[in-house]
Design an enzyme around this catalytic site. Sequence first.
Site, short mmCIF file in Angstrom:
data_model
loop_
_atom_site.label_atom_id
_atom_site.label_comp_id
_atom_site.label_asym_id
_atom_site.label_seq_id
_atom_site.Cartn_x
_atom_site.Cartn_y
_atom_site.Cartn_z
N LYS A 84 0.84 -1.21 0.00
CA LYS A 84 0.00 0.00 0.00
C LYS A 84 0.88 1.26 0.00
CE LYS A 84 -3.30 -2.99 0.38
NZ LYS A 84 -4.13 -3.41 1.48
C1 PLP Z 1 -5.02 -4.41 2.09
C2 PLP Z 1 -6.49 -4.28 2.14
C3 PLP Z 1 -7.23 -4.55 3.31
C4 PLP Z 1 -6.66 -5.15 4.53
O1 PLP Z 1 -5.55 -4.56 5.03
P1 PLP Z 1 -4.50 -5.38 5.92
O2 PLP Z 1 -3.69 -4.27 6.50
O3 PLP Z 1 -3.72 -6.26 5.01
O4 PLP Z 1 -5.25 -6.12 6.95
C5 PLP Z 1 -8.59 -4.30 3.28
N1 PLP Z 1 -9.20 -3.85 2.17
C6 PLP Z 1 -8.53 -3.61 1.03
C7 PLP Z 1 -9.27 -3.10 -0.15
C8 PLP Z 1 -7.16 -3.83 0.98
O5 PLP Z 1 -6.51 -3.62 -0.17
#
Ligand code: PLP
Length: 385
Positions: free
Chosen positions: A195
Amino acid sequence: MIDHIISYGRQYITDEDIQAVVEALKSDYLTQGPKINKFESVFAQFCNSKYACVVSNGTAALHLCAMALGIKPGDKIITTPNTFVASANGFRYQGAEITFCDIHPQTFLMDLDKLETILKASPKGTYKAVVPVDFAGYPIDGERMRQLADQYGFAIVEDACHAPGATFTDSKGIVNRVGNSSYADLTVFSFHPVKHIATGEGGAVTTNNRELYEKVCLYRTHGITRDSEKLTRHDGGWYYEMQELGYNYRFTEFQAALGISQLGRMDWSIFRRGEIAKKYDKAFEGTVIKTPFRADNVLHAFHLYIILVDNRKALYDFLRENNIFAQVLYAPAHLMPYYKQFGWKEGDCPVAEEYYTKCLALPMFPSLTNEEQDWVIEKVLEFVR
Ligand SMILES: *Cc1c(COP(=O)(O)O)cnc(C)c1O
């Protein structure tokens, strides 16, 4: 010729980031200290929101939102099938029944016309929450979501894990940054390495609602409070009370230090992603490749750069042979075996299902070099020609 693997997404850690973490490790606190408070305040400021609560990951953030809204077994919520399963799972943990609303063929986000059709079919208040996802970094139309929320009586939990820094301009001409809480009740972010901000694991919730904010913070730490106004007894300075059942969804000081350091580069990082996107757009113009849509009133955060092609699997394999690890996002959530057990089946969300047969995320991250991007473009064009 590129001789190393180029992945679809990658964290970017500078010497400054590393220095910030080392400093945190040498400080008095490893968790629940001043760096977390600082990260919360700069992140809230970045989003233009009143409150931010940082937590152990984005999934925990979604679960905390479900808890703060008082979601209980059998409550109905709506999300999109074109997402990471966590968007639905966070609510399943509280026993919610998940409805998947199909996506728009242009943006691949939840189709708000179809959402309205679902909402219209049941009495007001049937759905406790709607969880739209700012898929790939494209922000949802918060203004229209708010109109629907007020009309049909649900809370908006915006899953913005892909979209910190994205903006949309509303009908009054106001530029809304994702997470500013002008339209959504709660907005969720993730700091997973692929991210925009990468703290290893991590997540955040932003809101302008004090009551929801306090609940999210309470459930993050076991439902424990030390707030003297809330205690039922006052035994002394050591005393705390567990008033509700919560979890340990805490973040650490060294992660916060990493987050603060990276947040300082966000504007550059969004700009760089935009540059990479423009270069791809231009390179694929006039070919059979369908490039990402964006409306004039939107600043796309480009977590992902997704193209649509007919022979996707062959392109995926060809790119892999050339060290390019493109990715397919997402296999529709409603067709995961877990969700199929509730009756979801092929054909329920035809646009998302069709999208899944053609989508491919090309390398997109701020530290992608020009040479690497040229290699990706060359190989994609070689394949489609
Ligand atoms: C990455 C992601 C999550 C979850 O995040 P984590 O930090 O990996 O638990 C939830 N929703 C979306 C759309 C994501 O891309």
